[in-house]
Motif scaffolding. Structure first.
Motif, PDB file in Angstrom:
ATOM      1  N   TRP A 187     -15.636   6.579  11.964  1.00 48.73           N
ATOM      2  CA  TRP A 187     -15.043   5.731  10.927  1.00 48.73           C
ATOM      3  C   TRP A 187     -13.680   5.172  11.314  1.00 48.73           C
ATOM      4  O   TRP A 187     -12.858   4.861  10.446  1.00 48.73           O
ATOM      5  N   HIS A 188     -13.427   5.015  12.617  1.00 50.75           N
ATOM      6  CA  HIS A 188     -12.064   4.672  13.029  1.00 50.75           C
ATOM      7  C   HIS A 188     -11.688   3.228  12.758  1.00 50.75           C
ATOM      8  O   HIS A 188     -10.490   2.923  12.610  1.00 50.75           O
ATOM      9  N   ALA A 189     -12.635   2.312  12.691  1.00 52.34           N
ATOM     10  CA  ALA A 189     -12.266   0.932  12.347  1.00 52.34           C
ATOM     11  C   ALA A 189     -11.571   0.900  10.993  1.00 52.34           C
ATOM     12  O   ALA A 189     -10.582   0.174  10.796  1.00 52.34           O
ATOM     13  N   TYR A 190     -12.062   1.715  10.069  1.00 57.67           N
ATOM     14  CA  TYR A 190     -11.498   1.716   8.724  1.00 57.67           C
ATOM     15  C   TYR A 190     -10.211   2.539   8.648  1.00 57.67           C
ATOM     16  O   TYR A 190      -9.355   2.270   7.802  1.00 57.67           O
ATOM     17  N   HIS A 191     -10.070   3.521   9.519  1.00 58.74           N
ATOM     18  CA  HIS A 191      -8.793   4.225   9.610  1.00 58.74           C
ATOM     19  C   HIS A 191      -7.704   3.275  10.114  1.00 58.74           C
ATOM     20  O   HIS A 191      -6.588   3.242   9.576  1.00 58.74           O
ATOM     21  N   ILE A 192      -8.011   2.532  11.158  1.00 60.08           N
ATOM     22  CA  ILE A 192      -7.041   1.600  11.737  1.00 60.08           C
ATOM     23  C   ILE A 192      -6.605   0.571  10.701  1.00 60.08           C
ATOM     24  O   ILE A 192      -5.405   0.322  10.498  1.00 60.08           O
ATOM     25  N   ALA A 193      -7.574  -0.046  10.035  1.00 59.13           N
ATOM     26  CA  ALA A 193      -7.249  -1.072   9.047  1.00 59.13           C
ATOM     27  C   ALA A 193      -6.566  -0.473   7.822  1.00 59.13           C
ATOM     28  O   ALA A 193      -5.634  -1.071   7.265  1.00 59.13           O
ATOM     29  N   GLY A 194      -7.006   0.708   7.406  1.00 59.67           N
ATOM     30  CA  GLY A 194      -6.439   1.331   6.214  1.00 59.67           C
ATOM     31  C   GLY A 194      -4.983   1.710   6.382  1.00 59.67           C
ATOM     32  O   GLY A 194      -4.174   1.541   5.453  1.00 59.67           O
ATOM     33  N   GLU A 195      -4.623   2.244   7.544  1.00 63.04           N
ATOM     34  CA  GLU A 195      -3.224   2.596   7.795  1.00 63.04           C
ATOM     35  C   GLU A 195      -2.333   1.359   7.685  1.00 63.04           C
ATOM     36  O   GLU A 195      -1.255   1.396   7.075  1.00 63.04           O
ATOM     37  N   GLN A 196      -2.787   0.263   8.278  1.00 59.10           N
ATOM     38  CA  GLN A 196      -1.948  -0.932   8.288  1.00 59.10           C
ATOM     39  C   GLN A 196      -1.921  -1.605   6.919  1.00 59.10           C
ATOM     40  O   GLN A 196      -0.906  -2.175   6.522  1.00 59.10           O
ATOM     41  N   MET A 197      -3.022  -1.525   6.193  1.00 63.14           N
ATOM     42  CA  MET A 197      -3.007  -2.020   4.825  1.00 63.14           C
ATOM     43  C   MET A 197      -1.977  -1.278   3.990  1.00 63.14           C
ATOM     44  O   MET A 197      -1.208  -1.877   3.227  1.00 63.14           O
ATOM     45  N   ALA A 198      -1.939   0.061   4.122  1.00 63.23           N
ATOM     46  CA  ALA A 198      -0.997   0.851   3.330  1.00 63.23           C
ATOM     47  C   ALA A 198       0.449   0.478   3.651  1.00 63.23           C
ATOM     48  O   ALA A 198       1.291   0.411   2.744  1.00 63.23           O
ATOM     49  N   THR A 199       0.756   0.216   4.923  1.00 59.53           N
ATOM     50  CA  THR A 199       2.133  -0.187   5.257  1.00 59.53           C
ATOM     51  C   THR A 199       2.465  -1.528   4.620  1.00 59.53           C
ATOM     52  O   THR A 199       3.583  -1.734   4.121  1.00 59.53           O
ATOM     53  N   GLY A 200       1.513  -2.458   4.632  1.00 60.07           N
ATOM     54  CA  GLY A 200       1.758  -3.749   4.001  1.00 60.07           C
ATOM     55  C   GLY A 200       1.983  -3.627   2.508  1.00 60.07           C
ATOM     56  O   GLY A 200       2.834  -4.324   1.928  1.00 60.07           O
ATOM     57  N   ILE A 201       1.224  -2.749   1.858  1.00 61.50           N
ATOM     58  CA  ILE A 201       1.384  -2.544   0.422  1.00 61.50           C
ATOM     59  C   ILE A 201       2.788  -2.039   0.101  1.00 61.50           C
ATOM     60  O   ILE A 201       3.450  -2.533  -0.824  1.00 61.50           O
ATOM     61  N   ILE A 202       3.260  -1.045   0.865  1.00 63.75           N
ATOM     62  CA  ILE A 202       4.587  -0.487   0.542  1.00 63.75           C
ATOM     63  C   ILE A 202       5.683  -1.501   0.846  1.00 63.75           C
ATOM     64  O   ILE A 202       6.680  -1.595   0.111  1.00 63.75           O
ATOM     65  N   ALA A 203       5.530  -2.301   1.896  1.00 66.99           N
ATOM     66  CA  ALA A 203       6.507  -3.360   2.152  1.00 66.99           C
ATOM     67  C   ALA A 203       6.558  -4.327   0.972  1.00 66.99           C
ATOM     68  O   ALA A 203       7.641  -4.764   0.546  1.00 66.99           O
ATOM     69  N   ALA A 204       5.382  -4.664   0.416  1.00 70.26           N
ATOM     70  CA  ALA A 204       5.345  -5.546  -0.751  1.00 70.26           C
ATOM     71  C   ALA A 204       5.999  -4.886  -1.957  1.00 70.26           C
ATOM     72  O   ALA A 204       6.657  -5.560  -2.773  1.00 70.26           O
ATOM     73  N   LEU A 205       5.853  -3.567  -2.097  1.00 68.30           N
ATOM     74  CA  LEU A 205       6.495  -2.852  -3.204  1.00 68.30           C
ATOM     75  C   LEU A 205       8.010  -2.864  -3.065  1.00 68.30           C
ATOM     76  O   LEU A 205       8.736  -2.984  -4.064  1.00 68.30           O
ATOM     77  N   ILE A 206       8.502  -2.738  -1.843  1.00 68.05           N
ATOM     78  CA  ILE A 206       9.952  -2.791  -1.623  1.00 68.05           C
ATOM     79  C   ILE A 206      10.482  -4.163  -2.033  1.00 68.05           C
ATOM     80  O   ILE A 206      11.519  -4.278  -2.709  1.00 68.05           O
TER      81      ILE A 206
END
Length: 870
Positions: free
Chosen positions: A193-212
């Motif tokens: 399931w690593h394709a989704y791990h790779i994308a999920g990690e980067q999605m989460a960073t983008g979300i928190i940047a948007a929250l900041i």
């Protein structure tokens, strides 16, 4: 609690800290399958309330194995348990008006919408992306798609296998070629399931940047990630070797893909059939190796390196040349390892001697390790309806003010519907009076503001695992001041620029020679663009004084050294905090600072061996494990590093508190093995490799198949009978449909060897891209196994997504590097950072930092250079 000698635990007693999550108080509405459930798991672990919307029949991922006691059922999927821990389940039927109205009501009180429906939600609500954002202006909409919203491949069908093929990991991962340098085995998709791990990690960073950004502006925005783009940016070295010198890499067994093939694996088997990695084998390793082997009369004819050899040089794993002397060293080491059983092999003694040796662990073995239990990497979670508890990996790092939230087990279908829908309407967690940023700096690429305005990083990060983390923050607008010193330089000598520069590369039709100048390394450019660079000797009293002055004006101190290095130099967390009370200090080492392993040495391949990733990938036993062909846990460590920093910045924006974060590269890998750990904890099953097949989300055929040409491959995944029948029609093989062995998915799963052989009789005469296009047009998930040349020169979807950005370094010139994959509508990232530049030359910004930031005069700066301070 065991800690590295001389290290203080830090305020809040980090190991016993039960603080809030970094995202405490936020509400996430999740509409996701396997493509984005991991991103939701990260947000829940960071403290957000995640409400999973499910249809009346239950989410499709409840049907993905393995299952408790191998009995399928909506409440028995260990996959679902793992990726949906600490979430709530609300059943809504979005096909009817009542469900749609309830959904809109929930969105009105939400902070984040995590949406992997690929437009289905928008269609159900009658609101396109822009209309949804206009209706809920404070909402961060986070959308995961397979290939993006538009472009020539936007309607392609994907899967974990297809994305790992098209994105490049598979062409970096596999077994050595045969003696004639022909590949007799296919590229291998790392499991699982690593394709989704790779994308999920980067999605989460983008979300928190948007929250900041929202914390400062009050406005939400759209954040989107195309899985294909995110995965295509995960291979570590192949891009810059191709971009710079037009050099392809060879995939090699359980070690980095390399410019030149060889047959000397860096893993050795014991007499009882287990494996150890013995990474390195350069001059520095030889110096440490000979005394160790001599103790056991196993040194053979090896001699220490001569005194004149430079032992300081550091190379990126996989970039060292291969020769007969190095191969002979590995042969001697293999003889030594073969003399031992797995239990008795003295790898800890080798570590103490300075060697990068480690066992290839099976995932469950980490769940029994005192070190990870001490760090609370795992937690027992009750399943009251079963009267049992099960062990889960639940933490990626330790911190002094916040903590990972374990939460309850995954929800039963609709378990929280009544409670959530019965609540009074809420509102997003937006400050009443956002702290506006005056005169925001605009991106040179997008002419829009960055999300991390005004954040400064005193950046000791090096290698990819930590430097790759601050790379994300620099691209989001943080001012990163990268510190190096000539006696301990970063890994600059990899993917070197070609002799003759860009003009030579543009005219090249074959591989080019590389320069030797350490200021002209392509890999260094790729992971350090957008940063300023200073050279600083903090062992000198004046250097230490400058470091303290920098801490005074910075928000973050980031490093990736072995535990205790900065403290021994006079820059421990207590000192930092006395200078700036709200400082955020992040350190990342292989095993973490706290725990029983202390200064155990790792690099990416060693961390993957210890974390379980190496043993998990490859053909079924008795084949060797194949691991990853690059430092996958360097990237996963980097993603987690960025996620931790962004979460800490967001926490400080809301509370004023800084914190100390103790991250572990290996721990970032263990967190990915949750479903496998659960299979062991619940079913007593030890993980066994399965090559390119798909035993958990069942599909057949499901593998990589040879195509026309040298080392040309295509992946095909048929999850349904309809997809299989379409494949037979495209191949014009009606006899496949008449073959009883292939009549149903269950039949095909029982005859996969014969099925794979039949499919490859067709594909091996097909052009790989023509084959992919025919299959995708027929609705069949298929993807070419692409290498760096394919991704850079031939992939129209990546080009459409603008996956590379050209940056200019002062000496190296202008070259394309990986852009950040998260597309943010209000505050887009730019890899050139706020300074609009490539990676720094060594000490390039000394004068700027010391005069403009710290107020020294030019003459004082010159004296500092004369005195060996800078």
């Amino acid at each position: 609690m065991a800690t590295q000698a001389g290290m203080s635990t830090g305020p809040g007693e980090m190991m016993g800290n039960a603080g809030p999550g970094m995202l405490a108080g936020l509400r996430v509405i999740e509409i996701a399958d396997e493509r984005a459930e991991y991103a939701g798991l990260l947000l829940a672990g960071l403290g957000a309330e995640v409400i999973k919307i499910e249809p009346p029949e239950g989410n499709a991922t409840r049907r993905i194995g393995p299952f408790l006691d191998d009995e399928p059922g909506l409440e028995r999927s260990l996959f679902f348990w793992n990726y949906n821990r600490n979430k709530k389940s609300v059943v809504l039927d979005l096909r009817d008006k009542a469900g749609q109205e309830q959904m809109l009501r929930l969105l009105g009180g939400a902070d984040i919408l995590l949406d992997a429906s690929c437009g289905a939600l928008n269609e159900a609500l009658g609101l396109d992306h822009a209309a949804l954002n206009a209706r809920f202006p404070a909402l961060v909409t986070a959308r995961m798609t397979p290939f993006g919203d538009d472009g020539p491949w936007k309607d392609f069908k994907g899967s974990d296998l297809i994305h790992l093929a098209l994105g490049g990991p598979m062409m970096n991962c596999g077994y050595d070629p045969d003696p004639n340098l022909e590949y007799d085995t296919p590229p291998i998709a790392p499991q699982i399931w690593h394709a989704y791990h790779i994308a999920g990690e980067q999605m989460a960073t983008g979300i928190i940047a948007a929250l900041i950004h929202r914390e400062r502006s009050g406005e939400g925005q759209d954040v989107s990630v195309a899985i294909h783009e995110a995965v295509s940016k995960n291979p570590e070295q192949d891009l810059m070797y191709w971009v710079m010198r037009r050099v392809p890499l060879w995939r090699l067994t359980c070690r980095h893909a390399s410019e030149g093939p060889n047959h000397s694996p860096s893993i050795c088997h014991t007499k009882d059939g287990r494996w150890f990695i013995t990474h390195g084998m350069g001059a520095r390793d030889l110096k440490n190796l000979v005394p160790l082997l001599s103790k056991y009369n196993a040194q053979a004819d090896l001699q220490p390196p001569p005194p004149e050899v430079d032992l300081r040089a550091r190379q990126v794993p996989g970039t060292a040349g291969s020769d007969e002397a190095r191969s002979h060293m590995l042969d001697v080491v293999q003889r030594f390892v073969r003399a031992w059983t797995y239990k008795d092999m003295p790898w800890r003694e080798a570590q103490d001697a300075g060697l990068l040796w480690a066992p290839l662990r099976k995932p469950h073995e980490n769940a029994l390790d005192e070190h990870w239990l001490t760090r609370k990497t795992f937690a027992e979670i009750e399943h009251p309806e079963l009267g049992r508890s099960f062990l889960y990996p639940t933490s990626k790092w330790l911190s002094s003010k916040t903590s990972w939230q374990v939460g309850r087990r995954a929800p039963l279908l609709g378990e929280d519907t009544e409670a959530v829908l019965g609540e009074r309407a809420g509102r997003p967690c937006v400050p009443a009076s956002p702290r506006k940023v005056e005169n925001p700096r605009l991106s040179a690429l997008h002419n829009k503001p960055f999300p991390l305005q005004g954040i400064r990083i005193f950046d000791f990060a090096w290698f990819l695992a930590s430097a790759g983390g601050t790379r994300f923050l620099a691209a989001m607008g943080a001012e990163s001041y990268k510190v190096e010193w000539k006696d301990n330089p970063d890994t600059r000598l990899a993917g070197m620029a070609p002799v003759g520069g860009r003009a030579a590369r543009d005219a090249a039709t074959g591989p080019l020679p590389g320069v030797k100048d350490p200021d002209m390394g392509g890999n260094f450019l790729n992971k350090n663009s957008g940063k300023r660079g200073i050279s600083l000797n903090i062992r000198h009293p004046k250097g230490l004084e400058i470091a303290k002055d920098m801490i005074r004006i910075c928000d973050v101190v980031a490093e990736g050294f072995s535990p205790g290095v900065l403290q021994r130099l006079g820059l421990g967390y207590d000192v930092m905090k006395s200078i700036r009370p709200d400082i955020i200090y992040i350190q990342q080492s292989g095993m973490g600072a706290h725990g029983t392993y202390g200064r155990m040495r790792t690099v990416g391949p060693v961390a993957a061996a210890f974390g379980g990733q190496a043993e998990m990938s490859g053909l079924p036993e008795p084949a060797m494990p194949v691991s990853w062909g690059y430092s996958y846990l360097d990237w996963m460590g980097a993603y987690g590093y960025a996620l931790a920093l962004l979460g800490a910045i967001y926490h400080r924006e809301r509370t004023g508190e800084g914190q100390w974060i103790d991250a572990s590269q290996c721990e970032s890998g263990i967190f990915l093995t949750g479903a496998t750990i659960l299979d062991w904890a619940a079913n007593g099953r030890v993980f066994r490799r399965y090559g390119n097949r798909s035993p958990y989300k069942t599909a057949a055929p499901h593998s990589a198949y040879r195509c026309a040409g040298k080392d040309r491959w295509i992946t095909i995944a048929c999850f349904t009978d309809a997809e299989w029948q379409a494949l037979a029609r495209v191949a014009e093989r009606g006899d496949w449909l008449d073959d009883r062995r292939f009549a149903t998915l269950e039949n095909r799963l029982q005859h996969q060897d014969a099925l794979d052989a039949a499919v490859e009789t067709w594909t091996r005469t097909e052009d790989r891209y023509d084959c992919m296009m025919k299959l995708q047009k027929a609705g069949i998930p298929a993807g070419v196994c692409q290498n760096a040349e394919d991704r850079v020169d031939y992939d129209p979807q990546l080009r459409h997504l603008k996956w590379l950005t050209e940056v200019t370094g002062t000496k190296i010139g202008t070259w394309p590097v990986y852009e950040i994959p998260m597309k943010m509508t209000k505050t887009p990232a730019y890899i050139g950072g706020p300074i609009n530049r490539g990676a720094p030359c060594y000490g390039e910004d000394n004068m700027y930092v010391l005069t403009e930031l710290l107020g020294r005069t030019p003459s004082e700066v010159e004296r500092l250079a004369e005195e060996g301070v800078i």
